[in-house]
Design a protein around this motif. Structure first.
Motif, PDB file in Angstrom:
ATOM      1  N   ARG A  27       0.857  -1.168   0.000  1.00 48.67           N
ATOM      2  CA  ARG A  27       0.000   0.000   0.000  1.00 48.67           C
ATOM      3  C   ARG A  27       0.897   1.223   0.000  1.00 48.67           C
ATOM      4  N   ARG A  28       0.652   2.076  -0.959  1.00 48.44           N
ATOM      5  CA  ARG A  28       1.480   3.289  -1.058  1.00 48.44           C
ATOM      6  C   ARG A  28       0.588   4.509  -0.882  1.00 48.44           C
ATOM      7  N   GLU A  29       0.989   5.365   0.053  1.00 54.20           N
ATOM      8  CA  GLU A  29       0.218   6.564   0.372  1.00 54.20           C
ATOM      9  C   GLU A  29       1.115   7.790   0.243  1.00 54.20           C
ATOM     10  N   ARG A  30       0.563   8.833  -0.262  1.00 54.01           N
ATOM     11  CA  ARG A  30       1.292  10.104  -0.367  1.00 54.01           C
ATOM     12  C   ARG A  30       0.830  10.993   0.790  1.00 54.01           C
ATOM     13  N   ILE A  31       1.792  11.385   1.615  1.00 52.79           N
ATOM     14  CA  ILE A  31       1.480  12.209   2.789  1.00 52.79           C
ATOM     15  C   ILE A  31       2.341  13.455   2.757  1.00 52.79           C
ATOM     16  N   ARG A  32       1.884  14.446   3.496  1.00 50.79           N
ATOM     17  CA  ARG A  32       2.612  15.715   3.581  1.00 50.79           C
ATOM     18  C   ARG A  32       3.349  15.776   4.915  1.00 50.79           C
ATOM     19  N   THR A  33       4.622  16.134   4.866  1.00 46.75           N
ATOM     20  CA  THR A  33       5.441  16.228   6.084  1.00 46.75           C
ATOM     21  C   THR A  33       5.203  17.567   6.767  1.00 46.75           C
ATOM     22  N   PRO A  34       5.628  17.680   8.032  1.00 48.19           N
ATOM     23  CA  PRO A  34       5.461  18.983   8.711  1.00 48.19           C
ATOM     24  C   PRO A  34       6.131  20.122   7.959  1.00 48.19           C
TER      25      PRO A  34
END
Length: 278
Positions: A63-70
């Motif tokens: 499962r690959r998810e694109r997330i935003r870092t702080p």
């Protein structure tokens, strides 16, 4: 860690994808599993590794998810699933909650901003383009041939027979009925110029090229025109032979003489009025 038979004996995964899944599940959490890192570890190359990752994601093992870092950067987080819930049909996620399943192992690797794992492009399906069959080119008309001054049927038949017999001298000179009818007037024009059939055959069949004759009728038409002999010299008609009258016996002197049958007396016995004056 135990790897299930559902992975090692998967009926739809390729051998590369099964091996890559076993390798990823054996890694500790946090190990980089991006394409470049895997390509540096194995010899399969980036394209085969990308295809294998896509297979695993499709069947629920990744499962690959694109997330935003702080800091505002976008990264891709990869989650390895030991027990996939279902096959992925491009669904946004395989696991319903953001929390990892007890049977899942998280191995994440942040990618630089804007970079994501390339997915293999579907193979292009080449539809055969059916071209219409080329139309045959119309056959070029044969060159014109000389025409006889008096195309008598007997003369044209003699010309046709001469053309038909050329194939006995050279099999390449086999002519069709149409070609023979086109050439016959030209042959008749030669015969009309007092050329013998033997001389005409020699003119048409001597020094033929060695290569195959693709259209022998065109060659014969050219020779009939280019080598046409001149007309014979003019000869005045011969004078008619003198008339010889039959012999008669004169009714006056019983002497034989020649004269038309209407005359009954010889020149000496004819009356003076009937004797022509010289």
């Amino acid at each position: 860690m135990v790897i299930g038979n559902h992975l090692t004996q998967h009926p739809e995964l390729s051998l590369v994808a099964i091996g890559l899944a076993c390798h990823i599940q054996s890694l500790p959490a946090g190990t980089p599993v991006d394409i470049k890192s895997l390509a540096a570890r194995f010899k399969e190359g980036t394209k085969r590794i990308a295809n294998a990752l896509h297979e695993l994601e499709t069947h629920g093992y990744l499962r690959r998810e694109r997330i935003r870092t702080p800091t505002g950067h976008i990264i891709t987080r990869t989650t390895s699933c030991n027990q996939p819930h279902h096959r992925r049909e491009p669904a946004p996620t395989d696991c319903p909650t953001p929390q990892p399943h007890p049977a899942e192992q998280h191995t994440s690797h942040p990618l630089p901003p804007g970079e994501h794992t390339p997915r293999p492009r579907p193979a292009k399906q080449h539809t055969p383009h059916l071209r219409p069959a080329p139309r045959p080119r119309p056959r070029k008309a044969l060159p014109a041939v000389p025409q006889p001054g008096h195309p008598a049927p007997a003369l044209l038949q003699q010309a046709t027979d001469l053309l038909t017999g050329l194939r006995s001298r050279d099999p390449r000179l086999l002519l069709s009925t149409t070609d023979t009818a086109h050439l016959a007037p030209g042959v008749a024009a030669w015969l009309e110029r007092e050329v013998t059939p033997t001389a005409l055959r020699h003119a048409l069949t001597t020094d033929l090229p060695d290569e195959p004759l693709h259209r022998p009728a065109a060659l014969l038409a050219h020779r009939l025109t280019a080598q046409l002999p001149p007309s014979p010299p003019f000869r005045a008609p011969a004078a008619p032979p003198p008339v010889r009258h039959p012999l008669h016996n004169c009714d006056g002197c019983d002497r034989a003489f020649r004269a038309p049958e209407t005359e009954t007396h010889c020149r000496d016995c004819r009356p003076a009025s009937t004797v022509p004056q010289s």
